[in-house]
Design a protein around this motif. Structure first.
Motif, PDB file in Angstrom:
ATOM      1  N   ILE A  88      -8.021 -14.853   2.315  1.00 38.61           N
ATOM      2  CA  ILE A  88      -6.583 -14.603   2.186  1.00 38.61           C
ATOM      3  C   ILE A  88      -5.979 -14.276   3.549  1.00 38.61           C
ATOM      4  O   ILE A  88      -4.927 -14.813   3.941  1.00 38.61           O
ATOM      5  CB  ILE A  88      -6.326 -13.453   1.198  1.00 38.61           C
ATOM      6  N   GLN A  89      -6.643 -13.387   4.315  1.00 43.42           N
ATOM      7  CA  GLN A  89      -6.107 -12.988   5.618  1.00 43.42           C
ATOM      8  C   GLN A  89      -5.950 -14.185   6.546  1.00 43.42           C
ATOM      9  O   GLN A  89      -4.896 -14.378   7.168  1.00 43.42           O
ATOM     10  CB  GLN A  89      -7.044 -11.964   6.262  1.00 43.42           C
ATOM     11  N   GLN A  92      -3.274 -16.619   5.419  1.00 45.22           N
ATOM     12  CA  GLN A  92      -1.936 -16.081   5.654  1.00 45.22           C
ATOM     13  C   GLN A  92      -1.548 -16.190   7.126  1.00 45.22           C
ATOM     14  O   GLN A  92      -0.424 -16.585   7.453  1.00 45.22           O
ATOM     15  CB  GLN A  92      -1.858 -14.625   5.203  1.00 45.22           C
ATOM     16  N   SER A 160     -11.039 -17.756  -9.521  1.00 46.01           N
ATOM     17  CA  SER A 160     -10.043 -17.382  -8.521  1.00 46.01           C
ATOM     18  C   SER A 160      -8.984 -18.475  -8.401  1.00 46.01           C
ATOM     19  O   SER A 160      -9.306 -19.663  -8.373  1.00 46.01           O
ATOM     20  CB  SER A 160     -10.705 -17.186  -7.156  1.00 46.01           C
TER      21      SER A 160
END
Length: 307
Positions: A88-89, A92, A160
């Motif tokens: 995710i990091q 992003q 997910s």
């Protein structure tokens, strides 16, 4: 000879976010292709003041304060983050940068920083790294209308949504290390780049041959993997300036000449030509004095056009 030259810094040795921003902007303005940083929380010698900065927090800031230069880690430690969180990091920051991010991922090695900040440091970490690479790349590759699941020894993910999606179709993944078998096989499975970090120069070409053999064993075209090396840099317009730069980073001139891209401009060009002849196409120049922006300017003006 055409080498891709990148700037690589070690902020844990003592650098604020603003220090890193100044180097990243200078590197961008001077035409270096990327700004990379280490992922460490403790200095290796010295006091490290003003204290550590988190790699992905830093890169998120730089993503909004630069426009063209690529950004990444050499390398993020698999012990620092859960792979779902890391995916995710990084995705992003890729969005925040408009698709300029790369991820170097390693098993982690510096036990003391884990002790200092209460981070678990298992004795056996290769399996953790392998599963993290599988999870991170698996999440990013999951189509928008599908979910991703993974069941491993260390991590389990169930249905997910695999969001957010990166801007890039495939975020480049960098793997490195000196293991004779498992690491090359890992690179063949997951990496777009294989990095040799501060290698003995005589080992560069043999190591590339080992990795290319692993690629062939995996049925992968060796031309699909970039070979890179990270080398300390200290260059002067003359001998006196080189020695001043060596002294500023606490290194001996002879040792720098033996192991790095160091000396006068001509010597730096010759060293880069040597590693290019060994099969390296990308070099991360480890810049240890983040306040000497004239150093970057000299390399960009006098060295880069000759390699």
């Amino acid at each position: 000879m055409t080498l891709d030259l990148r700037v690589f810094v070690e902020p844990q040795q003592g650098a604020s976010y603003d220090d890193q921003l100044a180097v990243a902007r200078a590197a961008e303005d001077l035409g270096f292709s990327a700004f990379f940083r280490s992922d460490h929380y403790l200095a290796m010698g010295g006091d490290g003041l003003p204290g550590p900065t988190d790699s992905w927090t830093t890169l998120a800031g730089l993503a909004r304060e630069t426009t063209t230069i690529r950004l990444g880690t050499l390398v993020t430690s698999a012990t620092f983050r859960h792979p779902g969180v890391l995916a995710i990091q990084v995705a992003q920051v890729d969005q925040m940068s408009g698709g300029r991010v790369e991820l170097g991922l390693g098993a982690g090695w510096f036990a003391r920083e884990h002790e200092a900040y209460g981070i678990p440091f298992p004795a056996k970490r290769f399996g953790i790294l392998e599963e993290q690479l599988a999870v991170v790349t698996g999440l990013w590759a999951t189509p928008a209308d599908e979910t991703y699941s993974f069941a491993g020894e260390h991590y389990t993910l169930t249905d997910s949504p695999a969001l957010p999606h990166p801007v890039q179709e495939r975020i480049p993944v960098i793997v490195g290390g000196g293991g004779p078998t498992r690491t090359p096989a890992l690179a063949a499975r997951f990496a777009t780049e294989y990095n040799q970090a501060f290698p003995e120069l005589a080992t560069i070409a043999p190591r590339i041959a080992v990795v290319n053999e692993a690629l062939a064993d995996a049925g992968r075209d060796p031309s699909t993997l970039t070979h890179s090396a990270a080398l300390v840099v200290a260059v002067g317009s003359d001998e006196a300036q080189f020695r001043r730069r060596a002294e500023a980073i606490g290194r001996q001139p002879d040792e720098l000449r033996e192991h790095g891209v160091a000396g006068t401009v001509g010597e730096a060009v010759d060293r880069l030509a040597q590693v290019a002849a060994d099969g390296v196409t990308r070099v991360y120049l480890q810049v240890l004095d983040l306040h000497d922006l004239d150093h970057l300017e000299l390399i960009a003006r006098e060295v880069a056009p000759r390699v």
